[in-house]
Design a protein around this motif. Sequence first.
Motif, PDB file in Angstrom:
ATOM      1  N   GLU A 169      -4.261   4.945  -3.358  1.00  0.00           N
ATOM      2  CA  GLU A 169      -4.756   4.535  -4.677  1.00  0.00           C
ATOM      3  C   GLU A 169      -3.625   4.136  -5.601  1.00  0.00           C
ATOM      4  O   GLU A 169      -3.790   3.266  -6.453  1.00  0.00           O
ATOM      5  N   GLU A 170      -2.465   4.758  -5.452  1.00  0.00           N
ATOM      6  CA  GLU A 170      -1.322   4.397  -6.291  1.00  0.00           C
ATOM      7  C   GLU A 170      -0.949   2.932  -6.087  1.00  0.00           C
ATOM      8  O   GLU A 170      -0.691   2.197  -7.050  1.00  0.00           O
ATOM      9  N   ALA A 171      -0.911   2.493  -4.830  1.00  0.00           N
ATOM     10  CA  ALA A 171      -0.556   1.100  -4.545  1.00  0.00           C
ATOM     11  C   ALA A 171      -1.623   0.143  -5.060  1.00  0.00           C
ATOM     12  O   ALA A 171      -1.316  -0.895  -5.650  1.00  0.00           O
ATOM     13  N   VAL A 172      -2.888   0.482  -4.835  1.00  0.00           N
ATOM     14  CA  VAL A 172      -3.988  -0.372  -5.304  1.00  0.00           C
ATOM     15  C   VAL A 172      -3.957  -0.480  -6.822  1.00  0.00           C
ATOM     16  O   VAL A 172      -4.111  -1.577  -7.386  1.00  0.00           O
ATOM     17  N   ARG A 173      -3.733   0.621  -7.496  1.00  0.00           N
ATOM     18  CA  ARG A 173      -3.677   0.609  -8.956  1.00  0.00           C
ATOM     19  C   ARG A 173      -2.519  -0.253  -9.456  1.00  0.00           C
ATOM     20  O   ARG A 173      -2.673  -1.039 -10.396  1.00  0.00           O
ATOM     21  N   ALA A 174      -1.361  -0.141  -8.796  1.00  0.00           N
ATOM     22  CA  ALA A 174      -0.202  -0.929  -9.213  1.00  0.00           C
ATOM     23  C   ALA A 174      -0.466  -2.422  -9.049  1.00  0.00           C
ATOM     24  O   ALA A 174      -0.132  -3.224  -9.931  1.00  0.00           O
ATOM     25  N   VAL A 175      -1.077  -2.814  -7.926  1.00  0.00           N
ATOM     26  CA  VAL A 175      -1.367  -4.232  -7.702  1.00  0.00           C
ATOM     27  C   VAL A 175      -2.425  -4.717  -8.685  1.00  0.00           C
ATOM     28  O   VAL A 175      -2.354  -5.842  -9.192  1.00  0.00           O
ATOM     29  N   ARG A 176      -3.399  -3.881  -9.003  1.00  0.00           N
ATOM     30  CA  ARG A 176      -4.410  -4.262  -9.995  1.00  0.00           C
ATOM     31  C   ARG A 176      -3.743  -4.525 -11.351  1.00  0.00           C
ATOM     32  O   ARG A 176      -4.071  -5.488 -12.042  1.00  0.00           O
ATOM     33  N   GLU A 177      -2.781  -3.689 -11.724  1.00  0.00           N
ATOM     34  CA  GLU A 177      -2.081  -3.864 -12.995  1.00  0.00           C
ATOM     35  C   GLU A 177      -1.221  -5.128 -12.997  1.00  0.00           C
ATOM     36  O   GLU A 177      -0.905  -5.671 -14.055  1.00  0.00           O
ATOM     37  N   MET A 178      -0.851  -5.595 -11.789  1.00  0.00           N
ATOM     38  CA  MET A 178      -0.044  -6.812 -11.687  1.00  0.00           C
ATOM     39  C   MET A 178      -0.898  -8.059 -11.465  1.00  0.00           C
ATOM     40  O   MET A 178      -0.367  -9.128 -11.145  1.00  0.00           O
ATOM     41  N   GLY A 179      -2.211  -7.926 -11.615  1.00  0.00           N
ATOM     42  CA  GLY A 179      -3.076  -9.094 -11.561  1.00  0.00           C
ATOM     43  C   GLY A 179      -3.948  -9.220 -10.333  1.00  0.00           C
ATOM     44  O   GLY A 179      -4.649 -10.219 -10.165  1.00  0.00           O
ATOM     45  N   GLY A 180      -3.918  -8.203  -9.434  1.00  0.00           N
ATOM     46  CA  GLY A 180      -4.788  -8.240  -8.266  1.00  0.00           C
ATOM     47  C   GLY A 180      -4.299  -9.179  -7.184  1.00  0.00           C
ATOM     48  O   GLY A 180      -3.122  -9.560  -7.147  1.00  0.00           O
ATOM     49  N   LEU A 181      -5.213  -9.578  -6.295  1.00  0.00           N
ATOM     50  CA  LEU A 181      -4.864 -10.408  -5.149  1.00  0.00           C
ATOM     51  C   LEU A 181      -5.810 -11.581  -5.016  1.00  0.00           C
ATOM     52  O   LEU A 181      -7.023 -11.426  -5.121  1.00  0.00           O
ATOM     53  N   ARG A 182      -5.241 -12.738  -4.698  1.00  0.00           N
ATOM     54  CA  ARG A 182      -6.047 -13.884  -4.273  1.00  0.00           C
ATOM     55  C   ARG A 182      -6.213 -13.877  -2.764  1.00  0.00           C
ATOM     56  O   ARG A 182      -7.242 -14.298  -2.236  1.00  0.00           O
ATOM     57  N   ALA A 183      -5.150 -13.449  -2.058  1.00  0.00           N
ATOM     58  CA  ALA A 183      -5.177 -13.510  -0.601  1.00  0.00           C
ATOM     59  C   ALA A 183      -4.214 -12.486  -0.013  1.00  0.00           C
ATOM     60  O   ALA A 183      -3.279 -12.024  -0.673  1.00  0.00           O
ATOM     61  N   VAL A 184      -4.470 -12.143   1.268  1.00  0.00           N
ATOM     62  CA  VAL A 184      -3.596 -11.266   2.049  1.00  0.00           C
ATOM     63  C   VAL A 184      -3.300 -11.985   3.358  1.00  0.00           C
ATOM     64  O   VAL A 184      -4.203 -12.568   3.972  1.00  0.00           O
ATOM     65  N   SER A 185      -2.043 -11.936   3.806  1.00  0.00           N
ATOM     66  CA  SER A 185      -1.687 -12.574   5.067  1.00  0.00           C
ATOM     67  C   SER A 185      -0.542 -11.797   5.697  1.00  0.00           C
ATOM     68  O   SER A 185      -0.041 -10.819   5.134  1.00  0.00           O
ATOM     69  N   ALA A 186      -0.121 -12.240   6.892  1.00  0.00           N
ATOM     70  CA  ALA A 186       0.923 -11.517   7.620  1.00  0.00           C
ATOM     71  C   ALA A 186       1.656 -12.455   8.561  1.00  0.00           C
ATOM     72  O   ALA A 186       1.129 -13.483   8.986  1.00  0.00           O
ATOM     73  N   SER A 187       2.871 -12.066   8.898  1.00  0.00           N
ATOM     74  CA  SER A 187       3.720 -12.885   9.754  1.00  0.00           C
ATOM     75  C   SER A 187       3.263 -12.880  11.204  1.00  0.00           C
ATOM     76  O   SER A 187       3.465 -13.868  11.922  1.00  0.00           O
TER      77      SER A 187
END
Length: 270
Positions: free
Chosen positions: A97-115
């Motif tokens: 939840e700490e990581a999710v909360r931090a990303v939410r405070e930074m504007g959330g996500l449009r997309a997720v991807s990986a190498s």
Amino acid sequence: MTVWVCATCANHYPDTDAPPQICIICADERQWVPPGGQRWTTLAELAKAGHRSDIREVEPGLVGIGATPQVAIGQRSLLVRTPEGNLLWDPSGFIDEEAVRAVREMGGLRAVSASHPHFYGSIVEWSRAFDAEILLPEADVSWLTRPDPAVRTWSGTLEVLPGVTLVQCGGHFPGSAVVHWAGGADGKGVLLSGDTIFVTPGEDRITFVWSAPNRLPLPERDVRGVVEAVRPYRYDRIYGGWWTPVLRADAERVVRESAERYIQHLRGEA
């Protein structure tokens, strides 16, 4: 029911009463199964054992999200922040939840991807937390161990956000990719490479691998394919899959010269 997490690679598997017998990622020759056999854990068990998110600014506009203590392969995610939205790259297998909360405070996500598939990790958990697209190369989508309707496939190149482009390089996996972030390194450009382009410990060279843990090299044709895929892009810096090492400057030259040196060794000309 529980989301099962492979203890070795930290890829997530679907909610079932019992875990699978094997992790298909680790059973592949590019990865490894512990001598004692397949092991599983859960996010709850990891949190109970003391794992927590480690969130750091890497440079302006780029935030790293890892876990401490390290989980499995130990990669850290990279959040590319832009005025038009954010991309999360190479999500680690641990999320809280700490990581999710931090990303939410930074504007959330449009997309997720990986190498590449070793780093798909908690990609579905992140997608569901923000209703974000999961962008996977068509060539590797079958490796996703927890299928989800948010998956959108791509091939070749894909501009996810203005100045933020996925580039399929091949090599380690057919769909192995990098992110080109044009605005990074004070506008000189950055590659986020996972281990498609592997930064070496001295932070002065890069190398290529078909399997890192099993010490299997990449053929010449694939090395040249990786170099050719990134040739159109300007970049001065490369961030791999971990906090360190980082190729901090003059990365285009280093990639070209390191590739030629690698090929000399493959040919026995070194």
